[in-house]
Design a protein around this motif. Structure first.
Motif, mmCIF file in Angstrom:
data_model
loop_
_atom_site.group_PDB
_atom_site.id
_atom_site.type_symbol
_atom_site.label_atom_id
_atom_site.label_comp_id
_atom_site.label_asym_id
_atom_site.label_seq_id
_atom_site.Cartn_x
_atom_site.Cartn_y
_atom_site.Cartn_z
ATOM 1 N N GLN A 6 0.854 -1.184 0.000
ATOM 2 C CA GLN A 6 0.000 0.000 0.000
ATOM 3 C C GLN A 6 0.889 1.233 0.000
ATOM 4 O OE1 GLN A 6 -2.789 -0.029 3.177
ATOM 5 N NE2 GLN A 6 -4.000 -1.663 2.278
ATOM 6 N N LYS A 7 0.561 2.140 -0.883
ATOM 7 C CA LYS A 7 1.323 3.371 -0.977
ATOM 8 C C LYS A 7 0.505 4.504 -0.396
ATOM 9 C CE LYS A 7 3.994 1.911 -4.883
ATOM 10 N NZ LYS A 7 4.454 2.197 -6.221
ATOM 11 N N GLU A 8 1.191 5.412 0.245
ATOM 12 C CA GLU A 8 0.536 6.532 0.892
ATOM 13 C C GLU A 8 0.910 7.818 0.172
ATOM 14 O OE1 GLU A 8 0.820 8.541 5.238
ATOM 15 O OE2 GLU A 8 0.832 6.360 5.129
ATOM 16 N N VAL A 9 -0.089 8.589 -0.164
ATOM 17 C CA VAL A 9 0.132 9.870 -0.822
ATOM 18 C C VAL A 9 -0.028 10.953 0.229
ATOM 19 C CG1 VAL A 9 -0.686 11.448 -2.603
ATOM 20 C CG2 VAL A 9 -0.726 8.986 -3.007
ATOM 21 N N ARG A 10 1.002 11.770 0.362
ATOM 22 C CA ARG A 10 0.953 12.852 1.344
ATOM 23 C C ARG A 10 0.896 14.189 0.625
ATOM 24 N NH1 ARG A 10 3.869 11.429 6.736
ATOM 25 N NH2 ARG A 10 3.701 9.171 6.655
ATOM 26 N N ILE A 11 -0.029 15.002 1.062
ATOM 27 C CA ILE A 11 -0.167 16.344 0.518
ATOM 28 C C ILE A 11 0.033 17.309 1.678
ATOM 29 C CG2 ILE A 11 -1.727 17.990 -0.572
ATOM 30 C CD1 ILE A 11 -3.115 15.684 -1.920
ATOM 31 N N SER A 12 0.945 18.227 1.511
ATOM 32 C CA SER A 12 1.194 19.186 2.578
ATOM 33 C C SER A 12 0.006 20.133 2.712
ATOM 34 C CB SER A 12 2.470 19.969 2.315
ATOM 35 O OG SER A 12 2.303 20.795 1.191
ATOM 36 N N SER A 13 -0.127 20.717 3.875
ATOM 37 C CA SER A 13 -1.257 21.613 4.113
ATOM 38 C C SER A 13 -1.148 22.867 3.251
ATOM 39 C CB SER A 13 -1.342 21.987 5.587
ATOM 40 O OG SER A 13 -0.187 22.690 5.984
ATOM 41 N N SER A 14 0.073 23.316 2.971
ATOM 42 C CA SER A 14 0.211 24.507 2.124
ATOM 43 C C SER A 14 -0.244 24.219 0.699
ATOM 44 C CB SER A 14 1.652 25.013 2.141
ATOM 45 O OG SER A 14 2.521 24.055 1.601
ATOM 46 N N LEU A 15 0.053 23.030 0.188
ATOM 47 C CA LEU A 15 -0.415 22.661 -1.149
ATOM 48 C C LEU A 15 -1.931 22.509 -1.165
ATOM 49 C CD1 LEU A 15 0.211 21.858 -4.068
ATOM 50 C CD2 LEU A 15 0.454 19.510 -3.269
ATOM 51 N N LEU A 16 -2.479 21.942 -0.118
ATOM 52 C CA LEU A 16 -3.929 21.794 -0.035
ATOM 53 C C LEU A 16 -4.610 23.154 -0.011
ATOM 54 C CD1 LEU A 16 -6.337 19.851 0.315
ATOM 55 C CD2 LEU A 16 -6.044 20.131 2.768
ATOM 56 N N ASN A 17 -4.046 24.101 0.750
ATOM 57 C CA ASN A 17 -4.621 25.442 0.799
ATOM 58 C C ASN A 17 -4.492 26.154 -0.543
ATOM 59 O OD1 ASN A 17 -5.295 25.099 3.480
ATOM 60 N ND2 ASN A 17 -3.403 25.991 4.219
ATOM 61 N N LEU A 18 -3.429 25.885 -1.258
ATOM 62 C CA LEU A 18 -3.244 26.483 -2.577
ATOM 63 C C LEU A 18 -4.184 25.856 -3.609
ATOM 64 C CD1 LEU A 18 -1.549 28.664 -3.886
ATOM 65 C CD2 LEU A 18 0.126 26.928 -4.461
ATOM 66 N N LEU A 19 -4.534 24.585 -3.405
ATOM 67 C CA LEU A 19 -5.455 23.913 -4.329
ATOM 68 C C LEU A 19 -6.847 24.551 -4.317
ATOM 69 C CD1 LEU A 19 -4.600 20.130 -4.029
ATOM 70 C CD2 LEU A 19 -4.320 21.605 -6.001
ATOM 71 N N PHE A 20 -7.242 25.120 -3.189
ATOM 72 C CA PHE A 20 -8.529 25.819 -3.139
ATOM 73 C C PHE A 20 -8.549 26.960 -4.152
ATOM 74 C CE2 PHE A 20 -8.791 23.947 1.164
ATOM 75 C CZ PHE A 20 -10.064 23.407 1.086
ATOM 76 N N ALA A 21 -7.460 27.716 -4.225
ATOM 77 C CA ALA A 21 -7.375 28.827 -5.174
ATOM 78 C C ALA A 21 -7.324 28.321 -6.611
ATOM 79 C CB ALA A 21 -6.146 29.682 -4.869
ATOM 80 N N ILE A 22 -6.567 27.264 -6.853
ATOM 81 C CA ILE A 22 -6.422 26.729 -8.201
ATOM 82 C C ILE A 22 -7.749 26.181 -8.719
ATOM 83 C CG2 ILE A 22 -5.294 24.919 -9.555
ATOM 84 C CD1 ILE A 22 -2.838 25.328 -7.705
ATOM 85 N N VAL A 23 -8.479 25.470 -7.874
ATOM 86 C CA VAL A 23 -9.774 24.917 -8.279
ATOM 87 C C VAL A 23 -10.772 26.046 -8.549
ATOM 88 C CG1 VAL A 23 -11.749 23.552 -7.479
ATOM 89 C CG2 VAL A 23 -9.426 22.699 -7.152
#
Length: 88
Positions: A6-23
């Motif tokens: 099983q592989k785990e994908v980690r997304i940093s909180s800063s990238l997640l917060n930036l994804l809100f703007a990108i979406v």
């Protein structure tokens, strides 16, 4: 039989917060294209407006409360929110 790991994908909180703007920017572009082709339903406009305005606002709040300071993600979400208000 193969041994599956099983592989785990980690997304940093800063990238997640930036994804809100990108979406939100992506939704603005999608709406402008659809409205250009004549899809101008009031219900569609209302639903997309809620999404477009709420995504950067939530991104701003999460960015500020997780870092307790004004970061790049905060300013990016604020810029997208201002752009959405100006354009939409």
């Amino acid at each position: 039989m193969e041994n599956q790991e099983q592989k785990e994908v980690r997304i940093s909180s800063s990238l997640l917060n930036l994804l809100f703007a990108i979406v939100a920017l992506g939704l603005i572009v999608l709406c402008k294209i659809l409205f250009g082709f004549g899809v101008a339903s009031a219900v569609f406009y209302g639903i997309m407006s809620i999404l477009i305005y709420c995504l950067p606002f939530v991104g701003m709040l999460l960015s500020y409360f997780s870092n307790k300071k004004l970061t790049f993600e905060f300013w990016a979400n604020l810029a997208v929110l201002a752009f959405a208000i100006w354009q939409f």
